[in-house]
Design an enzyme around this catalytic site. Structure first.
Site, mmCIF file in Angstrom:
data_model
loop_
_atom_site.group_PDB
_atom_site.id
_atom_site.type_symbol
_atom_site.label_atom_id
_atom_site.label_comp_id
_atom_site.label_asym_id
_atom_site.label_seq_id
_atom_site.Cartn_x
_atom_site.Cartn_y
_atom_site.Cartn_z
ATOM 1 N N ASP A 43 -15.054 -2.344 10.286
ATOM 2 C CA ASP A 43 -15.050 -1.850 11.658
ATOM 3 C C ASP A 43 -13.825 -2.250 12.460
ATOM 4 O OD1 ASP A 43 -15.670 -4.492 11.786
ATOM 5 O OD2 ASP A 43 -17.161 -4.292 13.360
ATOM 6 N N LYS A 44 -12.974 -3.110 11.940
ATOM 7 C CA LYS A 44 -11.797 -3.546 12.683
ATOM 8 C C LYS A 44 -10.589 -3.607 11.756
ATOM 9 C CE LYS A 44 -14.426 -7.259 14.586
ATOM 10 N NZ LYS A 44 -15.370 -7.845 14.186
#
Length: 197
Positions: A161-162
């Site tokens: 997610d990052k």
């Protein structure tokens, strides 16, 4: 308590972008103050810090039993008595049937125990789990338990997610591609001036 700053929390979150912190905001230990001065009050030290909780999580994962370890324990539970019975039978055959003295019979008993030693079976799995979770922690990968470590072997897709999770977390210019007839020096000057604030 006082001041405002951007704090790099990537050691805890993996997020490369600094987070704004000011009066009333929580600041975690092991994070890096990037800009201003902060006056903070320690609300947790030692075992109460986020870093200590991460260390505790790794230790719990190392202490948990994976399904393969439970299987190894069951096999060892049967294997050990069988090996002891075979070793005792070897001693009795050499002593009573073959007619050897006690010393050669004992040598055969010990040989069976050494060759069929179930110690490796009982020790290899927990050692592998401890090494795997420790190595993962060193690389920034935390396993909640040893079952998750075992299941990681069958993972075929990972969704992150990052960007800071898999990158250095520090943006850098790798190359410049010009469009619309702009000069390279002009583009870099404009980008640098936009980055100043």
């Amino acid at each position: 308590l006082e001041g405002r700053s951007a704090v790099d929390e990537s050691i805890l979150t993996g997020e490369s972008m600094p987070v704004e912190r000011g009066p009333g905001d929580a600041v975690a230990g092991a994070t890096v103050n990037k800009e201003g001065a902060l006056r903070i009050e320690a609300t947790g030290v030692g075992a109460d810090t986020a870093l200590a909780r991460i260390v505790r999580l790794v230790q719990e994962a190392q202490g948990s039993k994976a399904p393969i370890q439970r299987l190894a324990d069951r096999v060892a539970g049967v294997f050990v008595p069988v090996v002891l019975v075979v070793a005792a039978a070897t001693f009795l055959v050499w002593w009573l049937v073959v007619g050897a003295s006690v010393a050669p019979a004992l040598i055969r008993l010990v040989a069976v125990l050494v060759i069929a030693c179930p110690c490796a079976l009982g020790l290899a799995t927990p050692t592998a789990i401890m090494v795997g979770t420790g190595r993962g922690a060193g690389l920034g990968i935390l396993f909640r338990n040893s079952e998750a470590l075992e299941q990681a072997e069958s993972v075929t897709v990972v969704v992150l997610d990052k960007t800071g999770t898999v990158t250095r977390g520090e943006p850098a210019v790798r190359s410049v591609h010009l469009a619309g007839g702009m000069a390279r020096a002009d583009l870099l000057r404009l980008a640098a001036s936009a980055e100043r604030r």
